[in-house]
Scaffold this motif. Sequence first.
Motif, PDB file in Angstrom:
ATOM      1  N   LYS A 128       1.221  -0.871   0.016  1.00  0.00           N
ATOM      2  CA  LYS A 128       0.201   0.553   0.099  1.00  0.00           C
ATOM      3  C   LYS A 128       0.894   1.063  -0.350  1.00  0.00           C
ATOM      4  CE  LYS A 128      -3.954  -2.119   2.431  1.00  0.00           C
ATOM      5  NZ  LYS A 128      -4.577  -2.208   4.170  1.00  0.00           N
ATOM      6  N   ALA A 129       2.068   1.363   0.774  1.00  0.00           N
ATOM      7  CA  ALA A 129       2.708   2.358   0.564  1.00  0.00           C
ATOM      8  C   ALA A 129       3.301   2.150  -0.303  1.00  0.00           C
ATOM      9  CB  ALA A 129       3.689   2.519   1.641  1.00  0.00           C
ATOM     10  N   ALA A 130       3.894   1.472  -1.205  1.00  0.00           N
ATOM     11  CA  ALA A 130       4.723   1.397  -1.613  1.00  0.00           C
ATOM     12  C   ALA A 130       3.787   1.687  -3.586  1.00  0.00           C
ATOM     13  CB  ALA A 130       4.665   0.012  -2.521  1.00  0.00           C
ATOM     14  N   ALA A 131       2.432   1.786  -3.683  1.00  0.00           N
ATOM     15  CA  ALA A 131       1.397   2.668  -4.908  1.00  0.00           C
ATOM     16  C   ALA A 131       1.624   3.737  -3.933  1.00  0.00           C
ATOM     17  CB  ALA A 131       0.773   1.519  -4.179  1.00  0.00           C
ATOM     18  N   ALA A 190      12.011   3.319  -3.130  1.00  0.00           N
ATOM     19  CA  ALA A 190      12.571   2.350  -3.621  1.00  0.00           C
ATOM     20  C   ALA A 190      13.387   2.249  -4.600  1.00  0.00           C
ATOM     21  CB  ALA A 190      12.067   0.697  -3.476  1.00  0.00           C
ATOM     22  N   LEU A 191      15.207   1.659  -4.023  1.00  0.00           N
ATOM     23  CA  LEU A 191      15.860   1.727  -4.996  1.00  0.00           C
ATOM     24  C   LEU A 191      16.309   0.125  -4.993  1.00  0.00           C
ATOM     25  CD1 LEU A 191      18.085   1.880  -7.124  1.00  0.00           C
ATOM     26  CD2 LEU A 191      20.013   2.347  -4.350  1.00  0.00           C
ATOM     27  N   TYR A 192      15.710  -0.525  -6.304  1.00  0.00           N
ATOM     28  CA  TYR A 192      16.364  -1.459  -6.578  1.00  0.00           C
ATOM     29  C   TYR A 192      17.708  -2.285  -6.906  1.00  0.00           C
ATOM     30  CZ  TYR A 192      16.398  -6.770  -7.775  1.00  0.00           C
ATOM     31  OH  TYR A 192      16.126  -8.374  -8.021  1.00  0.00           O
ATOM     32  N   ILE A 209      22.244 -17.074  -6.993  1.00  0.00           N
ATOM     33  CA  ILE A 209      21.826 -17.223  -6.038  1.00  0.00           C
ATOM     34  C   ILE A 209      19.656 -17.001  -6.822  1.00  0.00           C
ATOM     35  CG2 ILE A 209      20.402 -16.672  -3.960  1.00  0.00           C
ATOM     36  CD1 ILE A 209      24.281 -17.147  -3.728  1.00  0.00           C
ATOM     37  N   MET A 210      19.507 -15.635  -7.031  1.00  0.00           N
ATOM     38  CA  MET A 210      18.709 -15.440  -7.373  1.00  0.00           C
ATOM     39  C   MET A 210      18.017 -14.515  -8.824  1.00  0.00           C
ATOM     40  SD  MET A 210      16.580 -11.945  -4.769  1.00  0.00           S
ATOM     41  CE  MET A 210      17.299 -13.417  -2.862  1.00  0.00           C
ATOM     42  N   LEU A 211      17.110 -14.858  -9.218  1.00  0.00           N
ATOM     43  CA  LEU A 211      16.728 -14.883 -10.639  1.00  0.00           C
ATOM     44  C   LEU A 211      16.097 -12.751 -10.570  1.00  0.00           C
ATOM     45  CD1 LEU A 211      15.474 -17.358 -11.762  1.00  0.00           C
ATOM     46  CD2 LEU A 211      17.036 -17.522 -11.963  1.00  0.00           C
ATOM     47  N   GLY A 212      16.896 -11.894 -10.032  1.00  0.00           N
ATOM     48  CA  GLY A 212      16.814 -10.416  -9.557  1.00  0.00           C
ATOM     49  C   GLY A 212      15.330 -10.034 -11.119  1.00  0.00           C
ATOM     50  N   GLU A 213      16.700  -9.951 -12.331  1.00  0.00           N
ATOM     51  CA  GLU A 213      15.852  -9.054 -13.126  1.00  0.00           C
ATOM     52  C   GLU A 213      14.491  -9.906 -13.828  1.00  0.00           C
ATOM     53  OE1 GLU A 213      19.487  -6.947 -15.576  1.00  0.00           O
ATOM     54  OE2 GLU A 213      19.894  -8.824 -15.132  1.00  0.00           O
ATOM     55  N   LEU A 214      14.587 -11.287 -13.170  1.00  0.00           N
ATOM     56  CA  LEU A 214      13.351 -12.290 -14.208  1.00  0.00           C
ATOM     57  C   LEU A 214      12.580 -12.173 -13.449  1.00  0.00           C
ATOM     58  CD1 LEU A 214      12.330 -14.083 -16.799  1.00  0.00           C
ATOM     59  CD2 LEU A 214      13.997 -15.371 -15.478  1.00  0.00           C
ATOM     60  N   LYS A 215      12.614 -12.336 -11.558  1.00  0.00           N
ATOM     61  CA  LYS A 215      11.726 -12.395 -11.206  1.00  0.00           C
ATOM     62  C   LYS A 215      11.076 -11.294 -10.157  1.00  0.00           C
ATOM     63  CE  LYS A 215      10.393 -17.238 -12.505  1.00  0.00           C
ATOM     64  NZ  LYS A 215       9.612 -16.776 -13.194  1.00  0.00           N
ATOM     65  N   VAL A 216      12.141 -10.705  -9.675  1.00  0.00           N
ATOM     66  CA  VAL A 216      12.106  -9.362  -8.650  1.00  0.00           C
ATOM     67  C   VAL A 216      11.953  -8.280  -8.886  1.00  0.00           C
ATOM     68  CG1 VAL A 216      13.245  -8.469  -6.672  1.00  0.00           C
ATOM     69  CG2 VAL A 216      13.464 -11.185  -7.002  1.00  0.00           C
ATOM     70  N   GLU A 217      12.390  -8.214  -9.928  1.00  0.00           N
ATOM     71  CA  GLU A 217      12.707  -6.932 -10.245  1.00  0.00           C
ATOM     72  C   GLU A 217      11.061  -6.283 -10.746  1.00  0.00           C
ATOM     73  OE1 GLU A 217      14.577  -4.049 -14.532  1.00  0.00           O
ATOM     74  OE2 GLU A 217      15.453  -5.639 -13.324  1.00  0.00           O
ATOM     75  N   SER A 260       4.630  -2.709  -8.248  1.00  0.00           N
ATOM     76  CA  SER A 260       4.141  -2.392  -6.676  1.00  0.00           C
ATOM     77  C   SER A 260       4.686  -0.765  -6.900  1.00  0.00           C
ATOM     78  CB  SER A 260       4.862  -3.499  -5.657  1.00  0.00           C
ATOM     79  OG  SER A 260       4.187  -4.821  -6.467  1.00  0.00           O
ATOM     80  N   PHE A 261       5.907  -0.555  -7.001  1.00  0.00           N
ATOM     81  CA  PHE A 261       6.253   0.628  -6.087  1.00  0.00           C
ATOM     82  C   PHE A 261       6.192   1.798  -7.210  1.00  0.00           C
ATOM     83  CE2 PHE A 261       8.613  -2.393  -3.117  1.00  0.00           C
ATOM     84  CZ  PHE A 261       8.597  -1.786  -2.574  1.00  0.00           C
ATOM     85  N   LYS A 262       5.146   2.342  -6.870  1.00  0.00           N
ATOM     86  CA  LYS A 262       5.204   4.088  -7.622  1.00  0.00           C
ATOM     87  C   LYS A 262       6.342   4.654  -7.732  1.00  0.00           C
ATOM     88  CE  LYS A 262       2.342   8.011  -8.275  1.00  0.00           C
ATOM     89  NZ  LYS A 262       1.636   8.487  -7.619  1.00  0.00           N
ATOM     90  N   ASN A 263       7.077   4.622  -6.862  1.00  0.00           N
ATOM     91  CA  ASN A 263       8.978   6.151  -6.583  1.00  0.00           C
ATOM     92  C   ASN A 263       9.871   4.690  -6.568  1.00  0.00           C
ATOM     93  OD1 ASN A 263      10.759   7.675  -6.290  1.00  0.00           O
ATOM     94  ND2 ASN A 263       9.206   8.428  -4.586  1.00  0.00           N
TER      95      ASN A 263
END
Length: 293
Positions: free
Chosen positions: A220-223, A228-230, A238-246, A252-255
């Motif tokens: 809700k806050a993200a919207a 946030a900076l990713y 270890i993590m599929l950041g670009e594919l799954k998290v980004e 979710s994050f407007k900013n």
Amino acid sequence: MAANLSFDNRVLTSTDGASTIYAQANGNPENRTLIFIHGFALSASVFNGLLSDDRLLKDFYLVAYDLRGYGRSSMPLVPEGHVSSLQAADFEALLKEFKITNPLVVAWSMGGAIVADIFAHLPAGTIAGVVYINAIPSMGPIALEAGSPDSAAFLADLLSLDNTTASTAARATFVDACFSRPEDLSAEFKWSWMGMTLMQPPAVAVLTVTREQDPSNLFKAAATGFPALYIVGSADKIMLGELKVEPVLKESFKNLEVHRIGGGSHAPFIDSKEEVVDQLVRFGRKIFDNVEE
């Protein structure tokens, strides 16, 4: 350049009265604060290089802590000892102990999920923003989907409760997977990371990765503009950041800002430290001083 390692080390009592939380700080408490949150199986010590960095110390007060279940903090052996409200209570105890208000959180890997605990149980405005470094925003489906196929394989062994040989070998594989070129790191450095993983019994590790939380307040806050900076490494093993998290963060994050580190590892604050420091200084000044660079 690195300053000395004479940190202000403290052991806090969390608000449950039964758990102790290890924390360390460096710099001028009059500066605005960056709080570093480590990832799975490790501890605040992974951030020693950042906490002693002269460029960060010029602008910020630097604090890191061992999450409950990790390192030098308490390691409850029951699920009730790892619930979301206690994760938030530990963070609140940290703020009170070091007299911190409205910090910028820098969360790595699974440590990113702590931000959801903060939003679920602490007042709005508790933190000024978040820097996710190859991090997940919450536990649950995204945590499972974000893992690479290789990490899924060794994670099962690492969490084994009845095969200590496999668990120990998986910890060594995990540590190597955090870096682009682990063969270039000193044995002493890798042993220190391996030692952190061995501080955590497999039974406790299982509890830390299977806990539940409600990330709805975070999203809700993200919207509505929570900043946030990713920071994502393109060669994270270890993590599929670009594919799954980004994609989740962008939805979710407007900013949201995204900074990609070409060839960056899961732990870019080690392999690509100067680039990570550049981003922390830039984003911190933007958040705290409204300075665009």
